[in-house]
Design a protein around this motif. Sequence first.
Motif, mmCIF file in Angstrom:
data_model
loop_
_atom_site.group_PDB
_atom_site.id
_atom_site.type_symbol
_atom_site.label_atom_id
_atom_site.label_comp_id
_atom_site.label_asym_id
_atom_site.label_seq_id
_atom_site.Cartn_x
_atom_site.Cartn_y
_atom_site.Cartn_z
ATOM 1 N N GLU A 267 6.160 56.873 64.326
ATOM 2 C CA GLU A 267 4.746 57.000 64.655
ATOM 3 C C GLU A 267 3.877 56.551 63.488
ATOM 4 N N THR A 268 2.827 55.794 63.826
ATOM 5 C CA THR A 268 1.846 55.336 62.846
ATOM 6 C C THR A 268 0.470 55.700 63.398
ATOM 7 N N TYR A 269 -0.407 56.170 62.520
ATOM 8 C CA TYR A 269 -1.742 56.558 62.933
ATOM 9 C C TYR A 269 -2.759 55.610 62.306
ATOM 10 N N ASN A 270 -3.740 55.193 63.103
ATOM 11 C CA ASN A 270 -4.819 54.328 62.655
ATOM 12 C C ASN A 270 -6.116 55.118 62.788
ATOM 13 N N ILE A 271 -6.851 55.250 61.691
ATOM 14 C CA ILE A 271 -8.091 56.027 61.674
ATOM 15 C C ILE A 271 -9.238 55.078 61.384
ATOM 16 N N VAL A 272 -10.249 55.085 62.255
ATOM 17 C CA VAL A 272 -11.418 54.246 62.055
ATOM 18 C C VAL A 272 -12.631 55.162 61.963
ATOM 19 N N GLY A 273 -13.362 55.064 60.872
ATOM 20 C CA GLY A 273 -14.552 55.871 60.660
ATOM 21 C C GLY A 273 -14.954 55.814 59.203
ATOM 22 N N THR A 274 -16.059 56.426 58.886
ATOM 23 C CA THR A 274 -16.547 56.462 57.516
ATOM 24 C C THR A 274 -16.373 57.876 56.987
ATOM 25 N N PRO A 275 -15.533 58.048 55.956
ATOM 26 C CA PRO A 275 -15.286 59.410 55.471
ATOM 27 C C PRO A 275 -16.372 59.898 54.519
ATOM 28 N N GLU A 276 -16.498 61.221 54.510
ATOM 29 C CA GLU A 276 -17.278 61.898 53.478
ATOM 30 C C GLU A 276 -16.270 62.246 52.394
ATOM 31 N N THR A 277 -16.601 61.982 51.142
ATOM 32 C CA THR A 277 -15.683 62.264 50.046
ATOM 33 C C THR A 277 -16.105 63.558 49.370
ATOM 34 N N ARG A 278 -15.130 64.458 49.211
ATOM 35 C CA ARG A 278 -15.382 65.737 48.532
ATOM 36 C C ARG A 278 -14.397 65.887 47.388
ATOM 37 N N GLU A 279 -14.876 66.435 46.273
ATOM 38 C CA GLU A 279 -13.957 66.749 45.179
ATOM 39 C C GLU A 279 -13.110 67.935 45.576
ATOM 40 N N ARG A 280 -11.872 67.926 45.123
ATOM 41 C CA ARG A 280 -10.976 69.046 45.423
ATOM 42 C C ARG A 280 -11.216 70.158 44.423
ATOM 43 N N SER A 281 -11.316 71.361 44.955
ATOM 44 C CA SER A 281 -11.302 72.517 44.072
ATOM 45 C C SER A 281 -9.835 72.806 43.815
ATOM 46 N N GLY A 282 -9.518 73.746 43.003
ATOM 47 C CA GLY A 282 -8.127 74.046 42.703
ATOM 48 C C GLY A 282 -7.380 74.684 43.853
ATOM 49 N N GLU A 283 -8.092 75.097 44.907
ATOM 50 C CA GLU A 283 -7.464 75.830 45.997
ATOM 51 C C GLU A 283 -7.209 74.931 47.189
ATOM 52 N N THR A 284 -6.118 75.186 47.879
ATOM 53 C CA THR A 284 -5.804 74.504 49.120
ATOM 54 C C THR A 284 -6.074 75.486 50.241
ATOM 55 N N PRO A 285 -6.888 75.104 51.229
ATOM 56 C CA PRO A 285 -7.171 76.045 52.309
ATOM 57 C C PRO A 285 -5.907 76.361 53.096
ATOM 58 N N GLU A 286 -5.862 77.581 53.613
ATOM 59 C CA GLU A 286 -4.712 78.001 54.414
ATOM 60 C C GLU A 286 -4.694 77.220 55.711
ATOM 61 N N LEU A 287 -3.563 76.692 56.061
ATOM 62 C CA LEU A 287 -3.414 76.040 57.346
ATOM 63 C C LEU A 287 -3.245 77.115 58.392
ATOM 64 N N GLU A 288 -3.639 76.812 59.621
ATOM 65 C CA GLU A 288 -3.510 77.787 60.694
ATOM 66 C C GLU A 288 -2.052 77.895 61.083
ATOM 67 N N SER A 289 -1.365 78.839 60.461
ATOM 68 C CA SER A 289 0.054 79.001 60.733
ATOM 69 C C SER A 289 0.440 80.434 60.456
ATOM 70 N N ASP A 290 1.336 80.927 61.277
ATOM 71 C CA ASP A 290 1.844 82.273 61.067
ATOM 72 C C ASP A 290 3.146 82.243 60.285
ATOM 73 N N ASP A 291 3.550 81.067 59.832
ATOM 74 C CA ASP A 291 4.829 80.932 59.145
ATOM 75 C C ASP A 291 4.658 81.190 57.660
ATOM 76 N N ASP A 292 5.733 81.652 57.024
ATOM 77 C CA ASP A 292 5.728 81.786 55.579
ATOM 78 C C ASP A 292 6.242 80.483 54.988
ATOM 79 N N GLU A 293 6.487 80.462 53.687
ATOM 80 C CA GLU A 293 6.925 79.259 53.007
ATOM 81 C C GLU A 293 8.256 78.744 53.537
ATOM 82 N N SER A 294 9.099 79.610 54.067
ATOM 83 C CA SER A 294 10.414 79.194 54.531
ATOM 84 C C SER A 294 10.346 78.517 55.889
#
Length: 125
Positions: free
Chosen positions: A58-85
């Motif tokens: 699978e290959t994805y093609n994205i067409v649009g104009t992005p907004e660029t944001r600087e990354r803070s040190g934190e990664t937002p939690e993904l919507e998942s009930d799974d732990d690291e394993s």
Amino acid sequence: MFGGGGGGLDPSKMQQMMKQMGIDIDELDAEEVIIRTADEELVFTDPDVQRMDAKGQETYNIVGTPETRERSGETPELESDDDESGIPDEDVELVAQRAGVSEDDARDALDATDGDLVAAIERLE
């Protein structure tokens, strides 16, 4: 020199050729696409997204104009009930209830059995 016309193949002919080669293209109704790099996030709001499946790849093609944001040190939690394993919390709860053990013990048993619910319960009984 290459024949007159509109500068390319007819879209329906192109689609027919791609089908013959085993390539499927689907339009996705994406609301947002986020690409995270070490330094920034590229956020595409309401992009045009196509998924191309060529013989299982699978290959994805994205067409649009992005907004660029600087990354803070934190990664937002993904919507998942799974732990690291990668073992779903629902599986941990089920094994804990069936075997009458704590969720930590249930998670350990699931880790040891690669997420096999029956094997984890048998291991704990």
